[in-house]
Design a protein around this motif. Structure first.
Motif, PDB file in Angstrom:
ATOM      1  N   GLU A  18       0.817  -1.216   0.000  1.00  0.00           N
ATOM      2  CA  GLU A  18       0.000   0.000   0.000  1.00  0.00           C
ATOM      3  C   GLU A  18       0.852   1.267   0.000  1.00  0.00           C
ATOM      4  N   ALA A  26      -1.774   7.758  -5.776  1.00  0.00           N
ATOM      5  CA  ALA A  26      -2.749   8.742  -5.283  1.00  0.00           C
ATOM      6  C   ALA A  26      -2.159  10.149  -5.305  1.00  0.00           C
ATOM      7  N   ILE A  35      -8.098  10.928  -3.616  1.00  0.00           N
ATOM      8  CA  ILE A  35      -8.334   9.628  -2.991  1.00  0.00           C
ATOM      9  C   ILE A  35      -8.242   9.810  -1.477  1.00  0.00           C
ATOM     10  N   PRO A  36      -9.357   9.659  -0.762  1.00  0.00           N
ATOM     11  CA  PRO A  36      -9.321   9.790   0.698  1.00  0.00           C
ATOM     12  C   PRO A  36      -8.423   8.728   1.333  1.00  0.00           C
ATOM     13  N   GLN A  37      -7.883   9.039   2.491  1.00  0.00           N
ATOM     14  CA  GLN A  37      -6.991   8.138   3.217  1.00  0.00           C
ATOM     15  C   GLN A  37      -7.633   6.768   3.440  1.00  0.00           C
ATOM     16  N   GLY A  38      -8.924   6.743   3.716  1.00  0.00           N
ATOM     17  CA  GLY A  38      -9.628   5.493   3.987  1.00  0.00           C
ATOM     18  C   GLY A  38      -9.788   4.598   2.771  1.00  0.00           C
ATOM     19  N   GLU A  39      -9.512   5.115   1.590  1.00  0.00           N
ATOM     20  CA  GLU A  39      -9.656   4.330   0.368  1.00  0.00           C
ATOM     21  C   GLU A  39      -8.316   3.882  -0.210  1.00  0.00           C
ATOM     22  N   MET A  40      -7.237   4.070   0.527  1.00  0.00           N
ATOM     23  CA  MET A  40      -5.914   3.661   0.042  1.00  0.00           C
ATOM     24  C   MET A  40      -5.844   2.162  -0.173  1.00  0.00           C
ATOM     25  N   ARG A  41      -6.443   1.378   0.726  1.00  0.00           N
ATOM     26  CA  ARG A  41      -6.404  -0.076   0.584  1.00  0.00           C
ATOM     27  C   ARG A  41      -7.167  -0.519  -0.660  1.00  0.00           C
ATOM     28  N   ALA A  42      -8.292   0.127  -0.930  1.00  0.00           N
ATOM     29  CA  ALA A  42      -9.058  -0.202  -2.134  1.00  0.00           C
ATOM     30  C   ALA A  42      -8.260   0.143  -3.391  1.00  0.00           C
ATOM     31  N   LEU A  43      -7.591   1.282  -3.391  1.00  0.00           N
ATOM     32  CA  LEU A  43      -6.756   1.665  -4.537  1.00  0.00           C
ATOM     33  C   LEU A  43      -5.615   0.668  -4.713  1.00  0.00           C
TER      34      LEU A  43
END
Length: 94
Positions: A18, A26, A35-43
């Motif tokens: 990640e 990002a 890209i919000p911090q909470g969506e880093m794993r999804a990215l």
């Protein structure tokens, strides 16, 4: 089968790469898409699955989209799945 294994590996590596993969991407697209911090794993998952699909294509693997996504999902939750199964196996219901 090769596609499933590649997707399984990509899913498993998602949280481990990640910081090295998702965050630089990002940062590079920040002016275009935030890209919000909470969506880093999804990215990270999206990028790893894309890389696995490209590798499968380069290797000439015949890949079913269903098995590819099942492999990715299993890889993504593998550590938690194994921990949960081993905990359940060690528990006695006397």
């Amino acid at each position: 089968m090769l596609g499933f294994i590649l997707a399984l590996g990509a899913g498993f590596l998602t949280p481990h790469v990640e910081d090295q993969v998702a965050r630089p991407v990002a940062k590079a697209i920040k002016g275009l898409v935030d890209i919000p911090q909470g969506e880093m794993r999804a990215l990270s998952f999206i990028l790893m699955m894309t890389a696995a699909a490209a590798l499968a294509w380069l290797l000439g693997a015949q890949v079913s989209a269903l098995w590819f996504m099942i492999g990715g999902a299993l890889g993504f939750v593998a550590v938690r799945l194994v921990a949960g199964l081993s905990k359940k196996a060690g528990r006695s219901d006397d």
